[in-house]
Design an enzyme around this catalytic site. Structure first.
Site, PDB file in Angstrom:
ATOM      1  N   LYS A  12       0.841  -1.221   0.000  1.00  0.00           N
ATOM      2  CA  LYS A  12       0.000   0.000   0.000  1.00  0.00           C
ATOM      3  C   LYS A  12       0.860   1.248   0.000  1.00  0.00           C
ATOM      4  CE  LYS A  12       0.887   1.155   4.487  1.00  0.00           C
ATOM      5  NZ  LYS A  12       1.665   2.290   4.891  1.00  0.00           N
ATOM      6  N   SER A 108       2.189  -6.773   7.048  1.00  0.00           N
ATOM      7  CA  SER A 108       0.745  -6.742   7.319  1.00  0.00           C
ATOM      8  C   SER A 108      -0.024  -7.427   6.198  1.00  0.00           C
ATOM      9  CB  SER A 108       0.257  -5.290   7.427  1.00  0.00           C
ATOM     10  OG  SER A 108       0.946  -4.627   8.455  1.00  0.00           O
ATOM     11  N   ASP A 141      -2.261  -2.001  10.161  1.00  0.00           N
ATOM     12  CA  ASP A 141      -2.419  -1.965   8.696  1.00  0.00           C
ATOM     13  C   ASP A 141      -3.020  -3.251   8.132  1.00  0.00           C
ATOM     14  OD1 ASP A 141      -1.327   0.562   8.457  1.00  0.00           O
ATOM     15  OD2 ASP A 141       0.691  -0.150   7.985  1.00  0.00           O
TER      16      ASP A 141
HETATM   17  O1  C5P Z   1      -0.207  -1.875  14.838  1.00  0.00           O
HETATM   18  P1  C5P Z   1       1.224  -2.170  14.560  1.00  0.00           P
HETATM   19  O2  C5P Z   1       1.736  -3.326  15.379  1.00  0.00           O
HETATM   20  O3  C5P Z   1       1.535  -2.345  13.119  1.00  0.00           O
HETATM   21  O4  C5P Z   1       2.035  -0.877  15.020  1.00  0.00           O
HETATM   22  C1  C5P Z   1       3.421  -0.900  15.193  1.00  0.00           C
HETATM   23  C2  C5P Z   1       3.837   0.293  16.043  1.00  0.00           C
HETATM   24  O5  C5P Z   1       3.658   1.507  15.311  1.00  0.00           O
HETATM   25  C3  C5P Z   1       3.027   0.471  17.312  1.00  0.00           C
HETATM   26  O6  C5P Z   1       3.561  -0.301  18.365  1.00  0.00           O
HETATM   27  C4  C5P Z   1       3.178   1.961  17.575  1.00  0.00           C
HETATM   28  O7  C5P Z   1       4.428   2.245  18.172  1.00  0.00           O
HETATM   29  C5  C5P Z   1       3.208   2.542  16.170  1.00  0.00           C
HETATM   30  N1  C5P Z   1       1.863   2.995  15.742  1.00  0.00           N
HETATM   31  C6  C5P Z   1       1.338   4.134  16.314  1.00  0.00           C
HETATM   32  N2  C5P Z   1       0.097   4.568  15.929  1.00  0.00           N
HETATM   33  C7  C5P Z   1      -0.604   3.913  14.980  1.00  0.00           C
HETATM   34  C8  C5P Z   1      -0.083   2.753  14.371  1.00  0.00           C
HETATM   35  C9  C5P Z   1       1.170   2.320  14.777  1.00  0.00           C
HETATM   36  O8  C5P Z   1       1.961   4.772  17.172  1.00  0.00           O
HETATM   37  N3  C5P Z   1      -1.799   4.377  14.627  1.00  0.00           N
END
Ligand code: C5P
Length: 303
Positions: A12, A108, A141
């Site tokens: 993406k 993702s 994501d």
């Molecule tokens: O959700 P995911 O595990 O992919 O996110 C990885 C990291 O990216 C989270 O632990 C956080 O530190 C950061 N993140 C964030 N805000 C979001 C998405 C991700 O701070 N909306």
């Protein structure tokens, strides 16, 4: 050989990535416009006939396999376990065409494809809504990469509404050898914001929404926005030169993709994208280029 299921996982770009304050749970509130790209990974899941085999094995190959974990820390492994706690032994394989740790949601997208594979292979009968809930447990994501197309994402990026988009857009995608950690980029953005070194969060997606309805790449180019870009550039000053080379090579606009370090250049057509890739990769040793077209579908089973 056991029965084999195949799926494709699309990457993406974030056409707009507005990032507000960090929440109590450590995530940032987003207002983002996602579009799927046809740059993809291919996955297989083989149901093994041998009941004594390990419940899950994972292998990875392809141009971006380096550094991708092949144990339970890989999201595809966790996706299979989420669909069924107990299941017949499976051999998973991922062919990586999406740069890892590149800001293109490759990991993702693999997880989204693995949800579909496990649902089919185990005849689990999960609906799309149920798969979306599992996707949100795997990462911010994952729901978008399951759904694909063009969508507005709010919350931490997992609350999705499809958006209207006319036409198809051509991107020159420039990857580099060394990845960037998403949490580190978010932390850097908080630090820059605390020092008043970056502007207010850009949460209004009206302009990009209108550009997508026009179908005009020049209009879309004027609306691209990424609140994480100053943080990514501060951590990786080399990206500044990549962005400059792409714009000098004639791209309509260039942005850091998501949390980076991949840079994405919106182009008029494939010929322009080829030019941008040739010039940027010549000027910036260690970079590689790919042409991507958007929108693409979400994670899909292949026959
Ligand atoms: O959700 P995911 O595990 O992919 O996110 C990885 C990291 O990216 C989270 O632990 C956080 O530190 C950061 N993140 C964030 N805000 C979001 C998405 C991700 O701070 N909306």
């Amino acid at each position: 050989m056991g029965q084999i299921f195949r799926a494709r996982a699309h990457s993406k770009v974030n056409l707009h990535l507005g990032v507000a304050q960090v929440r109590g749970d450590g995530y940032h509130e987003l207002s983002t416009v996602f579009q799927s790209l046809d740059i993809h990974d291919d996955l297989t899941l083989e149901l093994l006939d041998d009941p004594t085999a390990a419940p899950i094995t994972l292998t990875v190959d392809g141009p971006y396999a380096a550094g991708v974990p092949t144990d339970s820390s890989n999201l595809v492994w966790r996706a299979v376990e989420l669909v069924a706690r107990r299941h017949p032994p499976v051999a998973l394989h991922v062919h990586k065409g999406i740069p890892a740790a590149g800001g293109m949601a490759g990991g993702s997208a693999d997880a989204a494809a693995a949800l579909r594979l496990a649902n089919a292979a185990f005849a689990a009968g999960l609906s799309d809504d149920e798969l979306m809930k599992l996707a949100a447990q795997l990462g911010s994501d994952v729901p978008f990469t399951l759904m694909g197309g063009t969508a507005l994402g709010t919350g931490r990026g997992e609350e999705l509404v499809p958006m209207m988009a006319r036409g198809s857009y051509t991107w020159a995608i420039i990857t580099n050898r060394e990845g960037l950690s998403t949490p580190v980029v978010f932390d850097k953005m908080d630090e820059l914001r605390a020092k008043n070194r970056v502007g207010d969060p850009r949460m209004d997606t009206t302009a990009v929404g209108q550009a997508l309805i026009s179908g005009d790449p020049q209009q879309l180019a004027r609306t691209l926005a990424n609140d994480l870009q100053p943080a990514a550039l501060s951590l990786r000053p080399d990206l500044r030169k990549i962005l400059e080379s792409g714009e000098n090579a004639g791209a309509l606009a260039g942005i850091v993709s998501g949390s980076g370090p991949t840079c994405a250049f919106l182009c008029e057509d494939d010929a322009q994208a080829h030019n941008v890739i040739a010039e940027v990769t010549a000027d910036n040793p260690g970079t590689r280029g790919h042409i991507g077209h958007a929108p693409a579908p979400g994670a899909e089973l292949l026959d």
